[in-house]
Design a protein around this motif. Structure first.
Motif, PDB file in Angstrom:
ATOM      1  N   LEU A 272       0.845  -1.189   0.000  1.00 55.42           N
ATOM      2  CA  LEU A 272       0.000   0.000   0.000  1.00 55.42           C
ATOM      3  C   LEU A 272       0.884   1.244   0.000  1.00 55.42           C
ATOM      4  CD1 LEU A 272      -2.655  -1.038   2.681  1.00 55.42           C
ATOM      5  CD2 LEU A 272      -3.031  -0.817   0.216  1.00 55.42           C
ATOM      6  N   PRO A 273       0.578   2.243  -0.837  1.00 55.38           N
ATOM      7  CA  PRO A 273       1.454   3.423  -0.926  1.00 55.38           C
ATOM      8  C   PRO A 273       1.759   4.061   0.423  1.00 55.38           C
ATOM      9  CG  PRO A 273      -0.167   3.464  -2.682  1.00 55.38           C
ATOM     10  CD  PRO A 273      -0.538   2.315  -1.800  1.00 55.38           C
ATOM     11  N   SER A 274       0.761   4.132   1.304  1.00 52.96           N
ATOM     12  CA  SER A 274       0.986   4.763   2.602  1.00 52.96           C
ATOM     13  C   SER A 274       1.939   3.945   3.469  1.00 52.96           C
ATOM     14  CB  SER A 274      -0.346   4.942   3.344  1.00 52.96           C
ATOM     15  OG  SER A 274      -0.965   3.681   3.573  1.00 52.96           O
ATOM     16  N   ILE A 275       2.023   2.637   3.227  1.00 50.19           N
ATOM     17  CA  ILE A 275       2.922   1.775   3.988  1.00 50.19           C
ATOM     18  C   ILE A 275       4.301   1.729   3.347  1.00 50.19           C
ATOM     19  CG2 ILE A 275       3.276  -0.562   4.873  1.00 50.19           C
ATOM     20  CD1 ILE A 275       0.987   1.020   6.167  1.00 50.19           C
ATOM     21  N   LEU A 276       4.359   1.689   2.021  1.00 47.99           N
ATOM     22  CA  LEU A 276       5.655   1.714   1.330  1.00 47.99           C
ATOM     23  C   LEU A 276       6.467   2.929   1.740  1.00 47.99           C
ATOM     24  CD1 LEU A 276       4.973   0.561  -2.353  1.00 47.99           C
ATOM     25  CD2 LEU A 276       6.468  -0.537  -0.679  1.00 47.99           C
ATOM     26  N   SER A 277       5.761   4.021   1.986  1.00 51.54           N
ATOM     27  CA  SER A 277       6.459   5.257   2.350  1.00 51.54           C
ATOM     28  C   SER A 277       7.117   5.173   3.723  1.00 51.54           C
ATOM     29  CB  SER A 277       5.482   6.435   2.326  1.00 51.54           C
ATOM     30  OG  SER A 277       4.489   6.287   3.337  1.00 51.54           O
ATOM     31  N   THR A 278       6.763   4.155   4.517  1.00 49.77           N
ATOM     32  CA  THR A 278       7.356   4.006   5.846  1.00 49.77           C
ATOM     33  C   THR A 278       8.620   3.144   5.827  1.00 49.77           C
ATOM     34  OG1 THR A 278       6.168   1.970   6.494  1.00 49.77           O
ATOM     35  CG2 THR A 278       5.004   4.065   6.770  1.00 49.77           C
ATOM     36  N   VAL A 387       3.730   1.259  18.349  1.00 53.76           N
ATOM     37  CA  VAL A 387       4.534   1.298  17.129  1.00 53.76           C
ATOM     38  C   VAL A 387       4.810  -0.131  16.694  1.00 53.76           C
ATOM     39  CG1 VAL A 387       6.836   1.825  16.204  1.00 53.76           C
ATOM     40  CG2 VAL A 387       5.621   3.544  17.551  1.00 53.76           C
ATOM     41  N   PHE A 388       4.817  -0.351  15.381  1.00 49.90           N
ATOM     42  CA  PHE A 388       5.132  -1.676  14.855  1.00 49.90           C
ATOM     43  C   PHE A 388       6.246  -1.573  13.826  1.00 49.90           C
ATOM     44  CE2 PHE A 388       4.305  -4.996  11.534  1.00 49.90           C
ATOM     45  CZ  PHE A 388       4.760  -6.082  12.286  1.00 49.90           C
ATOM     46  N   ILE A 389       7.273  -2.411  13.991  1.00 51.45           N
ATOM     47  CA  ILE A 389       8.354  -2.524  13.009  1.00 51.45           C
ATOM     48  C   ILE A 389       8.270  -3.933  12.427  1.00 51.45           C
ATOM     49  CG2 ILE A 389      10.847  -2.548  12.636  1.00 51.45           C
ATOM     50  CD1 ILE A 389      11.101  -0.580  14.950  1.00 51.45           C
ATOM     51  N   GLY A 390       8.060  -4.028  11.123  1.00 54.95           N
ATOM     52  CA  GLY A 390       7.836  -5.329  10.501  1.00 54.95           C
ATOM     53  C   GLY A 390       8.663  -5.533   9.250  1.00 54.95           C
ATOM     54  N   ASN A 391       8.505  -6.711   8.675  1.00 52.23           N
ATOM     55  CA  ASN A 391       9.242  -7.125   7.488  1.00 52.23           C
ATOM     56  C   ASN A 391       8.290  -7.157   6.301  1.00 52.23           C
ATOM     57  OD1 ASN A 391      10.555  -8.719   5.452  1.00 52.23           O
ATOM     58  ND2 ASN A 391      11.895  -9.579   7.016  1.00 52.23           N
ATOM     59  N   GLY A 392       8.565  -6.341   5.290  1.00 47.79           N
ATOM     60  CA  GLY A 392       7.679  -6.238   4.134  1.00 47.79           C
ATOM     61  C   GLY A 392       7.570  -7.509   3.322  1.00 47.79           C
ATOM     62  N   TYR A 393       8.472  -8.459   3.537  1.00 43.18           N
ATOM     63  CA  TYR A 393       8.423  -9.732   2.816  1.00 43.18           C
ATOM     64  C   TYR A 393       7.687 -10.817   3.603  1.00 43.18           C
ATOM     65  CZ  TYR A 393      11.541  -8.151  -0.876  1.00 43.18           C
ATOM     66  OH  TYR A 393      12.073  -7.486  -1.949  1.00 43.18           O
ATOM     67  N   SER A 397       3.776 -10.090   8.952  1.00 42.68           N
ATOM     68  CA  SER A 397       3.905  -8.636   9.100  1.00 42.68           C
ATOM     69  C   SER A 397       2.843  -7.914   8.279  1.00 42.68           C
ATOM     70  CB  SER A 397       5.300  -8.175   8.661  1.00 42.68           C
ATOM     71  OG  SER A 397       6.275  -8.410   9.651  1.00 42.68           O
ATOM     72  N   SER A 398       2.610  -8.397   7.052  1.00 42.00           N
ATOM     73  CA  SER A 398       1.601  -7.788   6.184  1.00 42.00           C
ATOM     74  C   SER A 398       0.215  -7.879   6.805  1.00 42.00           C
ATOM     75  CB  SER A 398       1.605  -8.484   4.815  1.00 42.00           C
ATOM     76  OG  SER A 398       0.495  -8.094   4.040  1.00 42.00           O
ATOM     77  N   TYR A 399      -0.075  -9.028   7.407  1.00 41.79           N
ATOM     78  CA  TYR A 399      -1.375  -9.217   8.054  1.00 41.79           C
ATOM     79  C   TYR A 399      -1.518  -8.283   9.252  1.00 41.79           C
ATOM     80  CZ  TYR A 399      -5.096 -11.711  10.541  1.00 41.79           C
ATOM     81  OH  TYR A 399      -6.241 -12.040  11.213  1.00 41.79           O
ATOM     82  N   VAL A 410     -10.654   2.969  16.320  1.00 39.64           N
ATOM     83  CA  VAL A 410     -10.034   4.004  17.144  1.00 39.64           C
ATOM     84  C   VAL A 410      -8.589   4.244  16.731  1.00 39.64           C
ATOM     85  CG1 VAL A 410      -9.380   4.654  19.490  1.00 39.64           C
ATOM     86  CG2 VAL A 410     -11.556   3.500  19.071  1.00 39.64           C
ATOM     87  N   ALA A 411      -7.834   3.142  16.563  1.00 43.35           N
ATOM     88  CA  ALA A 411      -6.401   3.268  16.337  1.00 43.35           C
ATOM     89  C   ALA A 411      -6.007   3.073  14.876  1.00 43.35           C
ATOM     90  CB  ALA A 411      -5.656   2.245  17.199  1.00 43.35           C
ATOM     91  N   ALA A 412      -6.972   2.994  13.986  1.00 40.89           N
ATOM     92  CA  ALA A 412      -6.666   2.671  12.593  1.00 40.89           C
ATOM     93  C   ALA A 412      -6.055   3.847  11.851  1.00 40.89           C
ATOM     94  CB  ALA A 412      -7.938   2.229  11.871  1.00 40.89           C
ATOM     95  N   GLY A 413      -5.299   3.513  10.815  1.00 42.09           N
ATOM     96  CA  GLY A 413      -4.887   4.497   9.837  1.00 42.09           C
ATOM     97  C   GLY A 413      -3.777   5.432  10.255  1.00 42.09           C
ATOM     98  N   ILE A 414      -2.753   4.923  10.948  1.00 43.50           N
ATOM     99  CA  ILE A 414      -1.628   5.772  11.325  1.00 43.50           C
ATOM    100  C   ILE A 414      -0.350   5.157  10.754  1.00 43.50           C
ATOM    101  CG2 ILE A 414      -0.423   6.926  13.227  1.00 43.50           C
ATOM    102  CD1 ILE A 414      -2.873   6.512  14.933  1.00 43.50           C
ATOM    103  N   PRO A 415      -0.055   5.381   9.488  1.00 42.24           N
ATOM    104  CA  PRO A 415       1.130   4.762   8.870  1.00 42.24           C
ATOM    105  C   PRO A 415       2.431   5.155   9.548  1.00 42.24           C
ATOM    106  CG  PRO A 415      -0.342   5.649   7.198  1.00 42.24           C
ATOM    107  CD  PRO A 415      -0.837   6.137   8.520  1.00 42.24           C
ATOM    108  N   GLU A 416       2.490   6.367  10.126  1.00 42.30           N
ATOM    109  CA  GLU A 416       3.719   6.825  10.764  1.00 42.30           C
ATOM    110  C   GLU A 416       4.127   5.947  11.944  1.00 42.30           C
ATOM    111  OE1 GLU A 416       1.851   9.934   8.429  1.00 42.30           O
ATOM    112  OE2 GLU A 416       1.115   8.725  10.118  1.00 42.30           O
ATOM    113  N   ASP A 417       3.172   5.198  12.486  1.00 41.89           N
ATOM    114  CA  ASP A 417       3.467   4.313  13.595  1.00 41.89           C
ATOM    115  C   ASP A 417       3.956   2.937  13.126  1.00 41.89           C
ATOM    116  OD1 ASP A 417       2.851   6.199  15.466  1.00 41.89           O
ATOM    117  OD2 ASP A 417       0.791   5.522  15.781  1.00 41.89           O
TER     118      ASP A 417
END
Length: 421
Positions: A272-278, A387-393, A397-399, A410-417
């Motif tokens: 997702l573009p908003s996630i790729l940017s992270t 905050v979540f740090i994950g592996n794009g592969y 992590s994708s799930y 409530v907590a949805a939609g914060i790509p910066e986290d």
């Protein structure tokens, strides 16, 4: 000379013993196998859940007068991928349920394929939404859709990635009472393509409304949050706000080598573009094998860079919870050593010094029968983290990303986290 030789042998034995003891203690601290009873399969629970699925399905159908009335409800049975891992399998089930709801059909859900023991388990042991909302178990299929009936049709859904979802919806809106989809339609190739971005807004709403874990998974999550003193994001409950890190090692290096050779990009919702940017710099270049390996199997230095980035952004985070596969013992030890080093924290610009607490998947004794639900519990703990740090592969992590972005209004939609390694 003889005494010197004897002393040397004794010294070597003492050193060897010390090394063995150190390795044992390291294994005991970081391994996921501290309590063998957790691997016990709770067959009585599964038998009870299977019976409840049958009873709930029957009551649901009777309440809608679906069996003996003149109404004409429609059903769909999808073919699922065989041998898929937890993350990919759950995502496929949720997307099938979402597709059934969108096409106004009842979802015929199938048992969960637990490949670690080659068993089929009740789906309600893991997920509730997909087993409760306009859904009935596959054991009712022959009754609802008799074999040989003209109102039962087999179809294959084939289309380009860009047209796949709309083609599937059109096919499921046929007049026949029962549709059996004979080919898998939602796979990693599709979900990793730009076409999947078009279905994300509605799937995001689906997750917010219908996604629910089972009580078995939530029980483990609540236990772990209490015992590890972890506080849910946007919660006023006691505990420490925390950063969740998905450290994927084990046999993943072989997968990464294959991905590098095939010039593969990130998987599923990580695109997702908003996630790729992270993504932690440098950005992924799938055409470059070194770049793929750097992102797919990141060094611990890169992992620390990602942690530095988020802790500088949110300096009050003093607890890190690591989700791991139970094999990265030395990696965990190295990370803990670095994360609790005051000098390194100062050099990295951490306002409040090194972390106070590092927790991970193997720290708590497991109760009998927990083993089947630990992956789901890990995913939920990562969803609840600040905050979540994950592996794009990684499909897991994708799930987790999908759940964080869509699974909580409530907590949805914060790509910066989120940071992708």
């Amino acid at each position: 000379m003889k005494s010197v030789s004897s002393y040397s042998r004794l010294r070597a034995r003492v050193i060897l013993l010390a090394v063995v003891v150190a390795l044992y203690l390291l294994y005991y601290k970081y391994s996921n196998n501290n309590n063998d009873t957790s691997n016990y399969s709770p067959h009585l629970l599964y038998a009870d859940l299977h019976q409840k699925e049958e009873q709930t399905g029957r009551k649901f159908l009777e309440s809608l007068h679906l069996i003996d009335s003149q109404k004409d409800p429609k059903f769909v049975l999808f073919r699922q991928h065989e041998g898929a891992d937890f993350g990919n399998q759950v995502q496929e089930i949720l997307l099938h349920h979402h597709l059934a709801l969108q096409s106004s059909r009842f979802y015929i859900y199938q048992p969960f394929d637990w490949k670690s023991r080659n068993e089929h388990l009740p789906l309600s042991a893991f997920l509730l939404g997909a087993t409760e909302e306009r859904a009935v178990p596959a054991s009712f299929f022959e009754e609802l859709c008799p074999k040989g009936s003209e109102d039962v049709v087999h179809i294959k859904i084939q289309a380009s990635q860009e047209e796949l979802w709309d083609t599937a919806l059109s096919a499921l809106r046929r007049e026949e009472r029962c549709i059996i989809v004979d080919n898998p339609i939602v796979d990693t190739t599709y979900l990793s393509s730009p076409a999947a971005q078009a279905i994300w807004p509605l799937f995001q709403k689906y997750l917010a409304r219908w996604f629910r874990w089972s009580p078995q998974i939530l029980d483990i999550v609540e236990r772990r949050q209490t015992q590890l003193n972890l506080r849910r994001h946007f919660s006023n409950l006691k505990g420490e706000p925390y950063l969740a890190l998905h450290l994927h090692r084990k046999e993943f290096i072989d997968y990464c080598k294959t991905a590098a050779h095939q010039k593969a990009g990130f998987t599923n919702w990580a695109n997702l573009p908003s996630i790729l940017s992270t993504t932690l710099a440098p950005q992924l270049n799938p055409r470059n094998e070194s770049s793929v390996m750097e992102h797919c199997y990141p060094s611990l230095f890169r992992v620390m860079d990602a942690i530095d980035l988020q802790i500088r952004r949110k300096p009050y985070l003093r607890t890190i919870h690591i989700i791991h596969d139970g094999i990265a013992l030395t990696d965990l030890w190295k990370l803990e050593t670095a994360l609790k080093n005051p000098e390194r924290a100062h050099r990295a610009g951490w306002t409040y010094g090194p972390i106070k607490s590092l927790t991970h998947s193997a720290m708590l004794p497991r109760e009998s029968g927990d083993s089947d639900f630990l992956v789901g519990a890990d995913a939920e703990l990562a969803r609840r983290a600040e905050v979540f740090i994950g592996n794009g592969y990684s499909s897991l992590s994708s799930y987790i990303i999908a759940l964080r972005m869509g699974g909580d209004l409530v907590a949805a939609g914060i790509p910066e986290d989120i940071t992708l390694l």
